[in-house]
Scaffold this active site. Structure first.
Site, PDB file in Angstrom:
ATOM      1  N   LYS A  52       0.840  -1.208   0.000  1.00 18.83           N
ATOM      2  CA  LYS A  52       0.000   0.000   0.000  1.00 18.83           C
ATOM      3  C   LYS A  52       0.870   1.251   0.000  1.00 18.83           C
ATOM      4  CE  LYS A  52      -3.837  -2.498   2.000  1.00 18.83           C
ATOM      5  NZ  LYS A  52      -4.611  -2.936   3.151  1.00 18.83           N
ATOM      6  N   GLN A  96      -4.957  -1.749   9.369  1.00 21.77           N
ATOM      7  CA  GLN A  96      -4.818  -3.076   8.758  1.00 21.77           C
ATOM      8  C   GLN A  96      -5.427  -4.143   9.676  1.00 21.77           C
ATOM      9  OE1 GLN A  96      -3.451  -3.651   5.607  1.00 21.77           O
ATOM     10  NE2 GLN A  96      -4.245  -5.708   5.932  1.00 21.77           N
ATOM     11  N   ASP A 119     -11.194   2.543   3.865  1.00 19.03           N
ATOM     12  CA  ASP A 119     -11.601   1.162   3.579  1.00 19.03           C
ATOM     13  C   ASP A 119     -13.117   1.025   3.415  1.00 19.03           C
ATOM     14  OD1 ASP A 119      -9.623  -0.713   3.155  1.00 19.03           O
ATOM     15  OD2 ASP A 119      -9.202  -0.999   5.292  1.00 19.03           O
TER      16      ASP A 119
END
Ligand code: NDP
Length: 281
Positions: A52, A96, A119
């Protein structure tokens, strides 16, 4: 033989567009910023986080990385999120997953400002998606929709069968297809006659996590097949949830694994961060 929907090529095209847009924003003094938070030492998570960061750097998005020890407490993580919520350089926050056991994942995801929820997992953003007014869309299903669009697949009036009802893939992609006026059937482990359901589909979206469980023989002639599954078989081989070779004989278009949906997920994270920076202007 099915046409291959090339996720790598589509992702490269979208990333080039993001890069150009980020350069335009920079001229106006705005650099899109993504904060990536990793708690603990999970090897797969570490790989995802570094992918990422590299992807951000490649397109001119600023990324700020927070690596916290595995024993980090919930209060400490919440304090970091509060700080990032208030930081004007940060337009997207990504925590994460999975988080260590002592941390309540739901509480953390709900602490992220819905306006920085890169997200798209915050219940506010889930609700906006369901009512057809999305703000942040979860990256993998968002990537699936972009692939369908780029492949010229019109969804209006079509029968879409989604296999898998997770909150991160199956459910959101079903609502996204509904928003595009498809008639959607959402299947799961208790669905009766899965083969019969799949056989009705103009578009099949598989997000199960079981290697090649959707058989080529189930696919209707001319259907479009999107395989989200990524399953490791043996030491090195990756396969999807669909029997690729047999399905390719019947489908009109299909995504490969690897090189299909996979490259789209991080691309849409970049897109979400860019869109957020633009909204904040
Ligand atoms: P989950 O494990 O959260 O969900 C799997 C879903 O599949 C569940 O809804 C489950 O049903 C259903 N299911 C399991 N077995 C069967 C069966 N035999 N018949 C019908 N349905 C079944 O998975 P995710 O959604 O997180 O991921 C799915 C796949 O997609 C995985 O391979 C994952 O690695 C991949 N993935 C890929 C991404 C990418 O970037 N390419 C990103 C995210 C995921 P039930 O709810 O009843 O248990």
């Amino acid at each position: 033989m099915a046409k291959i929907i090339d996720g790598k090529a589509i992702a490269a095209k979208i990333r080039a567009e993001i890069s150009a847009e980020a350069a335009r924003l920079k001229e106006q003094g705005i650099v899109p910023g993504l904060a990536v938070v990793l708690v603990g030492e999970d090897p797969a998570s570490k790989v995802y986080v570094s992918m990422k960061e590299k992807a951000c750097a490649d397109v001119g998005i600023f990324s700020d990385e927070y690596k916290l020890p595995a024993e980090t407490g919930e209060a400490e993580l919440l304090a970091l999120i509060e700080k990032l919520n208030a930081d004007p350089k940060i337009h997207g926050i990504l925590v994460q997953l999975p988080l260590p056991k002592q941390i309540n994942t739901e509480r953390i995801l709900e602490a992220i400002s819905p306006e920085k929820d890169a997200d798209g997992f915050h219940p506010y953003n889930v609700g906006r998606l369901v009512i057809g007014k999305p703000l942040f869309q979860p990256c993998t299903p968002y990537g699936v929709m972009v692939m369908l669009k780029e492949a010229g697949v019109e969804l209006s009036g079509k029968e879409v069968v989604v296999v898998g009802r997770s909150n991160i893939v199956g459910k959101p992609v079903a609502f996204m297809c509904l928003q595009q006026n498809a008639t959607v059937t959402l299947c799961h482990s208790k669905t009766r006659d899965l083969a019969g359901k799949v056989a009705q589909a103009d578009v099949v979206i598989a997000a199960v996590g079981v290697p090649e469980m959707i058989k080529g023989a189930w696919i209707k002639e001319g259907a479009v097949v999107i395989d989200v599954g990524v399953n490791r078989v043996g030491e090195k081989k990756l396969v999807g949830d669909v029997e690729f070779a047999a399905a390719s004989e019947r489908a009109s278009a299909i995504t490969p694994v690897p090189g299909g949906v996979g490259p789209m997920t991080i691309t849409m994270l970049l897109q979400n961060t860019l869109e957020s920076a633009k909204r904040g202007m």
